[in-house]
Design a protein around this motif. Structure first.
Motif, PDB file in Angstrom:
ATOM      1  N   VAL A   1      26.350  32.051  47.489  1.00 15.09           N
ATOM      2  CA  VAL A   1      26.223  33.158  48.469  1.00 15.09           C
ATOM      3  C   VAL A   1      26.157  34.437  47.629  1.00 15.09           C
ATOM      4  N   ASP A   2      26.595  34.853  46.344  1.00  8.46           N
ATOM      5  CA  ASP A   2      26.210  36.060  45.656  1.00  8.46           C
ATOM      6  C   ASP A   2      24.839  35.861  45.487  1.00  8.46           C
TER       7      ASP A   2
ATOM      8  N   VAL B   1      32.719  34.253  42.844  1.00  7.99           N
ATOM      9  CA  VAL B   1      32.949  35.807  43.246  1.00  7.99           C
ATOM     10  C   VAL B   1      31.759  36.064  44.077  1.00  7.99           C
ATOM     11  N   VAL B   2      31.858  36.635  45.228  1.00  6.22           N
ATOM     12  CA  VAL B   2      31.002  37.267  46.237  1.00  6.22           C
ATOM     13  C   VAL B   2      31.559  38.599  46.139  1.00  6.22           C
TER      14      VAL B   2
ATOM     15  N   THR C   1      39.390  37.223  44.050  1.00  6.37           N
ATOM     16  CA  THR C   1      37.936  36.983  43.785  1.00  6.37           C
ATOM     17  C   THR C   1      37.711  35.381  43.848  1.00  6.37           C
ATOM     18  N   SER C   2      39.052  34.759  44.032  1.00  5.48           N
ATOM     19  CA  SER C   2      38.687  33.201  43.941  1.00  5.48           C
ATOM     20  C   SER C   2      38.766  32.816  45.552  1.00  5.48           C
TER      21      SER C   2
ATOM     22  N   LEU D   1      36.646  42.620  34.814  1.00  7.76           N
ATOM     23  CA  LEU D   1      35.458  42.598  33.753  1.00  7.76           C
ATOM     24  C   LEU D   1      35.228  41.311  33.239  1.00  7.76           C
ATOM     25  N   LEU D   2      36.328  40.303  33.033  1.00 12.80           N
ATOM     26  CA  LEU D   2      35.960  39.012  32.631  1.00 12.80           C
ATOM     27  C   LEU D   2      35.290  38.182  33.656  1.00 12.80           C
ATOM     28  N   ALA D   3      35.364  38.334  34.822  1.00 11.49           N
ATOM     29  CA  ALA D   3      34.748  37.771  36.153  1.00 11.49           C
ATOM     30  C   ALA D   3      33.286  38.271  35.871  1.00 11.49           C
TER      31      ALA D   3
END
Length: 313
Positions: free
Chosen positions: A53-54, A99-100, A237-238, A295-297
């Motif tokens: 999706v992103d 992550v969208v 985020t998940s 930030l990690l994601a």
């Protein structure tokens, strides 16, 4: 999977359809020519594997469809289709890990509004926590922790800091600042009322063995806040939002705010000060950990777009 619905000007529809047909994670592609009235155009729908999706949104906005038409996404709880199964298998990665980013911005922006319902939930949560503290009832305190809506603004601040979205930071800070001040004021007034009718005896706060964690600040206060912030952002985020309940139970933001009000009214300034410090430690710890997790994601899957400004309504 997510259901994608796009309103497209007729001149752009062929490019849009070609784009969707080329995406491996797309199933159930439907085109209805001339079906859209406002804005005028064609209606194109598809079911898309979350992990695609992103990137797909980047291409859609590249066609200008967020300006000339409209793009909406909706989560699908149940999909029974071989085509959908094949699309999810063909899509790279795992949907639960994807992550969208625009979904995250929209969600945190909406949940950080200083609305009547937000203020009502926060105030009721503080009142419940105050009653739990006065009666030394950890069950009531935990109920207040679950009810508190403060993680929404905290998440918005973290997202705003990482993505440099000042509108998210301002909205979250406003909701927390005004929300907690009003809720604590109402809690203080309620404590005065309890005093006036004899529900709060002079020594009621002397024996609080079951809820002393509210105002006892130590290294684990920060550790728990950091873990909760990280877990909360991971849940957002998940797409594991059900896990947020565990985050609410683990932090003492609402109980600390409530007990600070109660203790101040009763002239117990040491406990009031400790509760205020507990509140600040939890708020800061959650934001810091949530921002680090984001930030990690972002390093694993960079955000593609600029995002859209939040509405003021």
């Amino acid at each position: 999977m997510l259901h994608l619905r796009v309103i497209s000007p007729a001149a752009t529809t062929d490019d849009l359809v070609a784009l969707l047909e080329a995406e491996r994670g797309v199933a159930h592609l439907t085109v209805l020519r001339g079906a859209a009235v406002r804005p005028e155009g064609d209606l194109v729908q598809a079911d898309v594997a979350r992990e695609c999706v992103d990137d797909l949104l980047a291409r859609l906005t590249g066609l200008g469809l967020d300006h000339s038409g409209g793009i909406t996404l909706e989560a699908l709880d149940t999909v029974l289709s071989d085509a959908a199964d094949e699309a999810e298998e063909a899509a790279p990665g795992e949907g639960t890990d994807a992550v969208v980013w625009d979904e995250l911005i929209s969600r945190t922006g909406e949940e950080s509004r200083l609305s009547v319902s937000f203020q009502a939930f926060l105030t009721i949560a503080c009142l419940l926590a105050a009653v739990g503290a006065i009666t030394d009832s950890p069950v009531t305190v935990v109920g207040a922790m679950v009810l508190g809506p403060e993680f929404g603004p905290l998440a918005a601040i973290a997202v705003g800091l990482v993505l440099r979205r000042g509108d998210l930071v301002r909205r979250g800070a406003l909701a927390l600042g005004v929300g907690f001040v009003l809720a604590m004021t109402v809690t203080a007034l309620a404590t005065l009322a309890f005093d006036a009718v004899g529900l709060l005896a002079a020594g009621a706060l002397d024996q609080l063995d079951q809820v002393e964690f509210i105002y006892q600040v130590g290294p684990f206060s920060l550790i728990v806040a950091l873990l909760a912030g990280l877990a909360g952002m991971l849940a957002l985020t998940s797409a594991k939002s059900a896990s947020l309940v565990g985050v609410f139970i683990s932090v003492t933001t609402v109980p600390a705010a409530a007990f600070a009000s109660v203790a101040a009214v009763e002239g117990r300034w040491a406990e009031a000060g400790s509760s205020a410090v507990q509140l600040v430690v939890n708020l800061v710890g959650i934001v810091v950990a949530a921002a680090l997790g984001l930030l990690l994601a972002r390093r694993v899957r960079p955000r593609w777009g600029r995002g859209r400004p939040l509405s003021s309504g």
